[in-house]
Write an enzyme that holds these catalytic residues in place. Structure first.
Site, mmCIF file in Angstrom:
data_model
loop_
_atom_site.group_PDB
_atom_site.id
_atom_site.type_symbol
_atom_site.label_atom_id
_atom_site.label_comp_id
_atom_site.label_asym_id
_atom_site.label_seq_id
_atom_site.Cartn_x
_atom_site.Cartn_y
_atom_site.Cartn_z
ATOM 1 N N LYS A 1 -0.431 -8.712 10.752
ATOM 2 C CA LYS A 1 0.235 -7.686 11.554
ATOM 3 C C LYS A 1 1.009 -8.339 12.701
ATOM 4 C CE LYS A 1 -3.010 -3.836 10.944
ATOM 5 N NZ LYS A 1 -2.039 -2.929 10.296
ATOM 6 N N ARG B 1 -8.111 0.968 1.705
ATOM 7 C CA ARG B 1 -8.289 1.585 0.386
ATOM 8 C C ARG B 1 -9.105 0.693 -0.539
ATOM 9 N NH1 ARG B 1 -1.852 1.838 -0.265
ATOM 10 N NH2 ARG B 1 -2.074 1.953 1.992
HETATM 11 N N1 BES Z 1 -5.583 0.213 9.732
HETATM 12 C C1 BES Z 1 -4.261 0.243 9.236
HETATM 13 C C2 BES Z 1 -3.574 1.576 9.458
HETATM 14 C C3 BES Z 1 -3.134 1.879 10.867
HETATM 15 C C4 BES Z 1 -2.049 1.259 11.414
HETATM 16 C C5 BES Z 1 -3.801 2.822 11.601
HETATM 17 C C6 BES Z 1 -1.624 1.565 12.691
HETATM 18 C C7 BES Z 1 -3.373 3.145 12.878
HETATM 19 C C8 BES Z 1 -2.289 2.510 13.423
HETATM 20 C C9 BES Z 1 -4.248 -0.011 7.740
HETATM 21 O O1 BES Z 1 -5.206 -0.888 7.274
HETATM 22 C C10 BES Z 1 -2.911 -0.613 7.428
HETATM 23 O O2 BES Z 1 -2.663 -1.686 7.860
HETATM 24 N N2 BES Z 1 -2.101 0.110 6.655
HETATM 25 C C11 BES Z 1 -0.813 -0.345 6.314
HETATM 26 C C12 BES Z 1 -0.573 -0.021 4.877
HETATM 27 C C13 BES Z 1 0.662 -0.636 4.320
HETATM 28 C C14 BES Z 1 0.505 -2.126 4.224
HETATM 29 C C15 BES Z 1 0.941 -0.048 2.978
HETATM 30 C C16 BES Z 1 0.191 0.352 7.221
HETATM 31 O O3 BES Z 1 0.002 1.539 7.509
HETATM 32 O O4 BES Z 1 1.137 -0.302 7.651
HETATM 33 MN MN MN Z 2 -4.548 -2.916 7.379
#
Ligand code: BES
Ligand code: MN
Ligand code: ZN
Length: 505
Positions: free
Chosen positions: A287, A361
Site C-alpha cells: 500500500k 477475501r
Molecule cells: N483492508 C483493505 C480495504 C480498505 C482500504 C478498508 C482502505 C478501508 C480503507 C483491503 O484489504 C484492501 O486492501 N482492499 C483492496 C482491494 C483491491 C486490491 C482489489 C482495496 O480496496 O484497494
Molecule cells: Mn488489503
C-alpha cells in the site's frame, strides 16, 4: 459510566444535574416550545424558563446548551437545558445529536450524576419511534460520548469529567419492553466499547495472539465455549487461502471459534465471521504509505464479532451464536505470497492471487467453508473489505450483500432499529465475470469497477450452501482525522439481528 433508568418527578428529583430539552419556538409566536418535563420544571420554578426564553436566552437552537444553578422550586442542583431544534424536525439524527450535546455539556460540570429527561419526550410526528427506541439510543449516544481509550499515554490525565452516573428519567415506570431495551442497550454498549478498544489498539499490541487471548478472557468471564485453531490445524484442514496471507509474517495466525449457547440445544446457530487482519500493509502489492497506520483497524470485523458475542452473552440472549475469527497479518517479506501465486482454498477451489492486498477475501473464504460444519441457520461476515465501499457509501452506511433476500431484509430491519445503517448492493452473476483467471478457478480481484461488488462476488463462490450475508464496513468501522478512532460499528446491528431472532422463538 453507570447507567440506570427510572420514574422521576423532574422538579423533585435530587440530582447534580437535571437535563431537559427545549424545542425551538415557532418564528411567529417566538414562544418556546417545552416538552412535558421541561414544562413541569418551568411551572415549579415560577416561569423562570419562559422568562429566559422571552429574554432571548433560551432559543432551543439545535445543540445549544444552557446551565442554570439554584433554580428555586426545583430539587436538582443544576438544570441543563439542551436545544432540540424545531419539533417537526426532531427526527432520529436530531434526537441522537441532542444527547451528544447533552453529554458534551455535562463534561464541564462538577456534577457527579445526572438525570436525563430528553428520552421521555416524543420525536417528530413523521417518525414513529417508541420509548424503547429512544431509551436504547440515549444509552448508545451517552455511552459513546463517555468512551475513553486509556493506558497508552504515559501521562494519564486525571479523569477528564466528574460525571459517574447517568439516569434516564421517565414520567412513568418503565414497562417491560422499555426495561428490556435499556438492559440490552447497556450490554450492547459494553460490546461496542470492547470493539472500539480492540480496534484502537496498535498492531504491535493487538496481534492475532492478542485477539485469541481476548477471546479466551471473554469465554472465561461469560462461560462461552472456545477453540483456537493454530497454523498446523489450518494446514490439516487445507486452508490454503488463509495460510497464503499469513506467509509473510512472523506473527502466528489464529482461527478463533467462540460458541455462545443461549438458545435451545438443537437450535441452529447464527454464525458471525469477522475479518481479523491485525495489520494490512498490502503485502508485496504494498500500500502507499499515507495513512497506512489506519490499517491497524483492518481487524474491526473481528472486533465487532467479539463485541457482539460479549454483548449477547452479557444479556443472556436466548440464541445460539458462533463467533468465527480468522486472524493474521498481511506483510511483505521473503516468504510472502507474490502476485500470480496460485493457492488451493479449503473448498477445493483454486485462486490466482493477482493482488496480495485483496487478502481479506482470502482469509474469509476459508472461514466461510469452515463454518459449514456448524450447520448454521444464517451466516453473516463482517469485514473492512474494500476501499471501493468507502467511495460508494462514505462513512454513513455499511455495504450489505446477500444471497438470500429474506436475510438481507432482516439485516436492514435490524440496522434501522439499531441506527447502524446499511445499504444493499447487488450480487448479480453478471459481476462474476471480473474474477476470471486464465490459470486458476478464479482470480482474487476483479478490475477497478464495482470493487466492493466483485469482492462480495468472490465470497459468494464459497457460500453456495449457506444463507449468507456480507457487511463491508470499510467506511463505517473507524473515523479518520482529528477524531481518529474505532466506532464499534456494526456491533449494535449484529446484536439487534441476533436479539430479534431470540424474540421470534
Ligand atoms: N483492508 C483493505 C480495504 C480498505 C482500504 C478498508 C482502505 C478501508 C480503507 C483491503 O484489504 C484492501 O486492501 N482492499 C483492496 C482491494 C483491491 C486490491 C482489489 C482495496 O480496496 O484497494
Ligand atoms: Mn488489503
Ligand atoms: Zn485488508
Amino acid at each position: 459510566m453507570k447507567f440506570s433508568i427510572r420514574n422521576v418527578i423532574p422538579e423533585r428529583v435530587k440530582t447534580g444535574c437535571l437535563v431537559l430539552g427545549v424545542f425551538r419556538g415557532s418564528a411567529k409566536s417566538g414562544l418556546p416550545d417545552f416538552p412535558e418535563a421541561t414544562r413541569r420544571v418551568d411551572q415549579a420554578a415560577a416561569g423562570r424558563l419562559r422568562k429566559l426564553a422571552t429574554a432571548g436566552d433560551l432559543s432551543g437552537r439545535k445543540s445549544s446548551t444552557l446551565v442554570l444553578h439554584g433554580v428555586t422550586g426545583v430539587s436538582a442542583t443544576r438544570v441543563l437545558l439542551v436545544g432540540l431544534g424545531a419539533r417537526a424536525e426532531f427526527t432520529e439524527n436530531a434526537y441522537r445529536e441532542s444527547l451528544r450535546a447533552a453529554a458534551a455539556a455535562t463534561k464541564d460540570l462538577g456534577a457527579t450524576d445526572a438525570v436525563v429527561c430528553i428520552p421521555d419526550g416524543e420525536l417528530a410526528e413523521s417518525t414513529s419511534r417508541k420509548l424503547a427506541w429512544r431509551v436504547r439510543h440515549a444509552v448508545f449516544m451517552l455511552g459513546d460520548a463517555f468512551y475513553r481509550f486509556e493506558g497508552l499515554k504515559s501521562r494519564n490525565a486525571a479523569h477528564p469529567w466528574k460525571l459517574q452516573e447517568l439516569t434516564i428519567g421517565l414520567s412513568s415506570r418503565p414497562d417491560s419492553a422499555t426495561q428490556k431495551a435499556f438492559d440490552a442497550a447497556v450490554a450492547t454498549l459494553g460490546g461496542v466499547s470492547l470493539a472500539r478498544t480492540l480496534g484502537n489498539l496498535p498492531a504491535n499490541v493487538c496481534t492475532p495472539t492478542y485477539l485469541a487471548d481476548e477471546a479466551r478472557k471473554l469465554a472465561r468471564q461469560f462461560k462461552i465455549g472456545i477453540e483456537v485453531l493454530e497454523r498446523r490445524d489450518m494446514e490439516k484442514l487445507g486452508m490454503g487461502a488463509l495460510l497464503a496471507v499469513t506467509r509473510g509474517t512472523a506473527e502466528p495466525p489464529k482461527l478463533i471459534v467462540l460458541k455462545y449457547q443461549g438458545g435451545s440445544k438443537d437450535a441452529r446457530p447464527v454464525v458471525l465471521i469477522g475479518k481479523g487482519i491485525t495489520f494490512d500493509t498490502g503485502g508485496i502489492s504494498l500500500k502507499p504509505s499515507a495513512e497506512m497506520d489506519e490499517m491497524k483497524f483492518d481487524m474491526s470485523g473481528a472486533a465487532s464479532v467479539l463485541g457482539a458475542v460479549r454483548a449477547l452473552a452479557a444479556m443472556k440472549a436466548t440464541v445460539n451464536v458462533i463467533g468465527l475469527i480468522p486472524a493474521c497479518e498481511n506483510m511483505p517479506s521473503g516468504t510472502a505470497i507474490k502476485p500470480g501465486d496460485i493457492v488451493k482454498s479449503m473448498s477445493g477451489q483454486t485462486v490466482e492471487i493477482l493482488n496480495t492486498d485483496a487478502e481479506g477475501r482470502l482469509i474469509l473464504c476459508d472461514a466461510l467453508t469452515y463454518c459449514e460444519r456448524f450447520n448454521p441457520d444464517i451466516v453473516v461476515d463482517v469485514a473492512t473489505l474494500t476501499g471501493a465501499c468507502v467511495i460508494a457509501l462514505g462513512h454513513v452506511a455499511s455495504g450489505l450483500f446477500s444471497n438470500h433476500q429474506p436475510l438481507a431484509n432482516e439485516i436492514m430491519g435490524a440496522a434501522d432499529e439499531a441506527w447502524d445503517r446499511v445499504w444493499q448492493l447487488p450480487l448479480w452473476e453478471d459481476y462474476q465475470d471480473g474474477l476470471r483467471s486464465n490459470f486458476a478457478d478464479m482470480a482474487n480481484v476483479g478490475g477497478r469497477p464495482a470493487g466492493s461488488i466483485t469482492a462480495a462476488c468472490y465470497l459468494a463462490r464459497f457460500t453456495r450452501k449457506l444463507r449468507w450475508a456480507h457487511l463491508d464496513i470499510a467506511g463505517t468501522a473507524w473515523k479518520s482525522g482529528r477524531e481518529k478512532g474505532s466506532t464499534g460499528r456494526p456491533v449494535p446491528l449484529l446484536v439487534q439481528l441476533a436479539l430479534a431472532r431470540a424474540d421470534r422463538r
